[in-house]
Design a protein around this motif. Sequence first.
Motif, PDB file in Angstrom:
ATOM      1  N   SER A  21       0.845  -1.190   0.000  1.00  0.00           N
ATOM      2  CA  SER A  21       0.000   0.000   0.000  1.00  0.00           C
ATOM      3  C   SER A  21       0.879   1.238   0.000  1.00  0.00           C
ATOM      4  CB  SER A  21      -0.895   0.022   1.237  1.00  0.00           C
ATOM      5  OG  SER A  21      -1.729  -1.113   1.295  1.00  0.00           O
ATOM      6  N   CYS A  22       0.343   2.297  -0.537  1.00  0.00           N
ATOM      7  CA  CYS A  22       1.054   3.577  -0.554  1.00  0.00           C
ATOM      8  C   CYS A  22       0.006   4.665  -0.323  1.00  0.00           C
ATOM      9  CB  CYS A  22       1.769   3.778  -1.877  1.00  0.00           C
ATOM     10  SG  CYS A  22       2.563   5.386  -2.055  1.00  0.00           S
ATOM     11  N   THR A  23       0.062   5.272   0.846  1.00  0.00           N
ATOM     12  CA  THR A  23      -0.925   6.284   1.210  1.00  0.00           C
ATOM     13  C   THR A  23      -0.345   7.675   1.014  1.00  0.00           C
ATOM     14  OG1 THR A  23      -1.960   4.802   2.793  1.00  0.00           O
ATOM     15  CG2 THR A  23      -2.398   7.151   3.055  1.00  0.00           C
ATOM     16  N   ALA A  24      -1.126   8.530   0.385  1.00  0.00           N
ATOM     17  CA  ALA A  24      -0.679   9.886   0.093  1.00  0.00           C
ATOM     18  C   ALA A  24      -1.271  10.884   1.079  1.00  0.00           C
ATOM     19  CB  ALA A  24      -1.075  10.271  -1.327  1.00  0.00           C
ATOM     20  N   GLY A  26      -1.137  15.441   1.733  1.00  0.00           N
ATOM     21  CA  GLY A  26      -0.722  16.710   1.145  1.00  0.00           C
ATOM     22  C   GLY A  26      -1.217  16.918  -0.265  1.00  0.00           C
ATOM     23  N   GLY A  27      -2.066  16.024  -0.747  1.00  0.00           N
ATOM     24  CA  GLY A  27      -2.617  16.125  -2.091  1.00  0.00           C
ATOM     25  C   GLY A  27      -3.482  14.936  -2.389  1.00  0.00           C
ATOM     26  N   LYS A  28      -4.229  14.997  -3.478  1.00  0.00           N
ATOM     27  CA  LYS A  28      -5.140  13.926  -3.859  1.00  0.00           C
ATOM     28  C   LYS A  28      -4.545  13.140  -5.016  1.00  0.00           C
ATOM     29  CE  LYS A  28      -8.446  15.108  -0.992  1.00  0.00           C
ATOM     30  NZ  LYS A  28      -8.788  14.212   0.166  1.00  0.00           N
ATOM     31  N   ILE A  29      -4.489  11.811  -4.864  1.00  0.00           N
ATOM     32  CA  ILE A  29      -3.851  11.000  -5.908  1.00  0.00           C
ATOM     33  C   ILE A  29      -4.641  11.030  -7.214  1.00  0.00           C
ATOM     34  CG2 ILE A  29      -2.646   9.499  -4.296  1.00  0.00           C
ATOM     35  CD1 ILE A  29      -4.759   7.333  -4.946  1.00  0.00           C
ATOM     36  N   ARG A  30      -5.895  11.460  -7.176  1.00  0.00           N
ATOM     37  CA  ARG A  30      -6.677  11.491  -8.419  1.00  0.00           C
ATOM     38  C   ARG A  30      -6.117  12.506  -9.404  1.00  0.00           C
ATOM     39  NH1 ARG A  30     -10.636  15.714  -8.145  1.00  0.00           N
ATOM     40  NH2 ARG A  30     -10.806  16.619  -6.049  1.00  0.00           N
ATOM     41  N   HIS A  31      -5.271  13.401  -8.908  1.00  0.00           N
ATOM     42  CA  HIS A  31      -4.651  14.398  -9.779  1.00  0.00           C
ATOM     43  C   HIS A  31      -3.347  13.904 -10.396  1.00  0.00           C
ATOM     44  CE1 HIS A  31      -7.590  17.277  -8.554  1.00  0.00           C
ATOM     45  NE2 HIS A  31      -7.199  17.305  -7.285  1.00  0.00           N
ATOM     46  N   PHE A  32      -2.920  12.693 -10.016  1.00  0.00           N
ATOM     47  CA  PHE A  32      -1.593  12.217 -10.400  1.00  0.00           C
ATOM     48  C   PHE A  32      -1.653  10.904 -11.165  1.00  0.00           C
ATOM     49  CE2 PHE A  32       1.001  15.064  -7.777  1.00  0.00           C
ATOM     50  CZ  PHE A  32       0.088  15.509  -6.843  1.00  0.00           C
ATOM     51  N   ASN A  33      -0.698  10.716 -12.037  1.00  0.00           N
ATOM     52  CA  ASN A  33      -0.362   9.370 -12.488  1.00  0.00           C
ATOM     53  C   ASN A  33       0.494   8.751 -11.388  1.00  0.00           C
ATOM     54  OD1 ASN A  33      -1.637   9.696 -14.955  1.00  0.00           O
ATOM     55  ND2 ASN A  33       0.230  10.329 -16.006  1.00  0.00           N
ATOM     56  N   ILE A  34       0.304   7.473 -11.139  1.00  0.00           N
ATOM     57  CA  ILE A  34       1.036   6.811 -10.059  1.00  0.00           C
ATOM     58  C   ILE A  34       1.841   5.653 -10.622  1.00  0.00           C
ATOM     59  CG2 ILE A  34      -0.617   7.488  -8.284  1.00  0.00           C
ATOM     60  CD1 ILE A  34      -1.816   4.663  -8.479  1.00  0.00           C
ATOM     61  N   GLY A  35       2.872   5.271  -9.895  1.00  0.00           N
ATOM     62  CA  GLY A  35       3.705   4.175 -10.354  1.00  0.00           C
ATOM     63  C   GLY A  35       4.340   3.428  -9.201  1.00  0.00           C
ATOM     64  N   TRP A  36       4.737   2.201  -9.504  1.00  0.00           N
ATOM     65  CA  TRP A  36       5.533   1.392  -8.580  1.00  0.00           C
ATOM     66  C   TRP A  36       6.844   1.037  -9.272  1.00  0.00           C
ATOM     67  CZ3 TRP A  36       4.627   0.371  -3.535  1.00  0.00           C
ATOM     68  CH2 TRP A  36       3.327   0.566  -3.047  1.00  0.00           C
ATOM     69  N   PHE A  37       7.905   1.159  -8.519  1.00  0.00           N
ATOM     70  CA  PHE A  37       9.239   0.821  -8.981  1.00  0.00           C
ATOM     71  C   PHE A  37       9.892  -0.080  -7.943  1.00  0.00           C
ATOM     72  CE2 PHE A  37       9.731   3.865 -12.489  1.00  0.00           C
ATOM     73  CZ  PHE A  37       8.614   4.654 -12.268  1.00  0.00           C
ATOM     74  N   ARG A  38      10.987  -0.735  -8.334  1.00  0.00           N
ATOM     75  CA  ARG A  38      11.705  -1.563  -7.360  1.00  0.00           C
ATOM     76  C   ARG A  38      13.194  -1.510  -7.652  1.00  0.00           C
ATOM     77  NH1 ARG A  38       9.813  -7.698  -9.191  1.00  0.00           N
ATOM     78  NH2 ARG A  38      10.898  -7.736 -11.209  1.00  0.00           N
ATOM     79  N   GLN A  39      13.962  -1.782  -6.596  1.00  0.00           N
ATOM     80  CA  GLN A  39      15.411  -1.810  -6.733  1.00  0.00           C
ATOM     81  C   GLN A  39      15.960  -2.982  -5.937  1.00  0.00           C
ATOM     82  OE1 GLN A  39      17.411   1.877  -5.771  1.00  0.00           O
ATOM     83  NE2 GLN A  39      19.228   1.269  -6.913  1.00  0.00           N
ATOM     84  N   ALA A  40      16.560  -3.914  -6.658  1.00  0.00           N
ATOM     85  CA  ALA A  40      17.182  -5.072  -6.030  1.00  0.00           C
ATOM     86  C   ALA A  40      18.633  -4.724  -5.690  1.00  0.00           C
ATOM     87  CB  ALA A  40      17.126  -6.264  -6.979  1.00  0.00           C
ATOM     88  N   GLU A  74      -9.243   6.023  -4.572  1.00  0.00           N
ATOM     89  CA  GLU A  74      -9.163   7.470  -4.364  1.00  0.00           C
ATOM     90  C   GLU A  74      -9.893   7.906  -3.097  1.00  0.00           C
ATOM     91  OE1 GLU A  74     -10.363   9.175  -8.097  1.00  0.00           O
ATOM     92  OE2 GLU A  74      -8.481   8.585  -9.065  1.00  0.00           O
ATOM     93  N   SER A  75     -10.854   7.125  -2.639  1.00  0.00           N
ATOM     94  CA  SER A  75     -11.549   7.476  -1.400  1.00  0.00           C
ATOM     95  C   SER A  75     -10.612   7.360  -0.197  1.00  0.00           C
ATOM     96  CB  SER A  75     -12.772   6.586  -1.196  1.00  0.00           C
ATOM     97  OG  SER A  75     -12.392   5.252  -0.928  1.00  0.00           O
ATOM     98  N   LYS A  76      -9.605   6.501  -0.323  1.00  0.00           N
ATOM     99  CA  LYS A  76      -8.621   6.320   0.735  1.00  0.00           C
ATOM    100  C   LYS A  76      -7.310   7.034   0.419  1.00  0.00           C
ATOM    101  CE  LYS A  76     -10.466   1.814   2.117  1.00  0.00           C
ATOM    102  NZ  LYS A  76     -10.195   0.375   2.292  1.00  0.00           N
TER     103      LYS A  76
END
Length: 125
Positions: A21-24, A26-40, A74-76
Amino acid sequence: QLQLVESGGGLVQPGGSQRLSCTASGGKIRHFNIGWFRQAPGKEREPVSCHSRNDYNPPYEDSVKNRFFISRDESKNTMFLQMNSLKQEDTAVYYCAASILPGSCVLRASEYTYWGQGTQVTVSS
């Protein structure tokens, strides 16, 4: 200033599932494109998936297709990464990110302005 906080990492056995999970704030995520990245360890950060504001066909990095699924509530004000059939090679620090750029999301870290601190996922028996 958008702030992102990941949770849900930990130790999981091969073949198991984990939901990040990733909770935002200071702003609403509906205004953003979101992404997940990883680093091994010893590797560069790589994209996993992204989710556009108005596009319901998210792209996935080839190695996680049909195993990982990105979503947002977006509700959360929260985004998720459901990871199934986990493999040892999925072991990495996973980061969520947000982009204010217009258009569809892209799987490129440079497009993202806001980042979480990362959460460790370790796949091991």
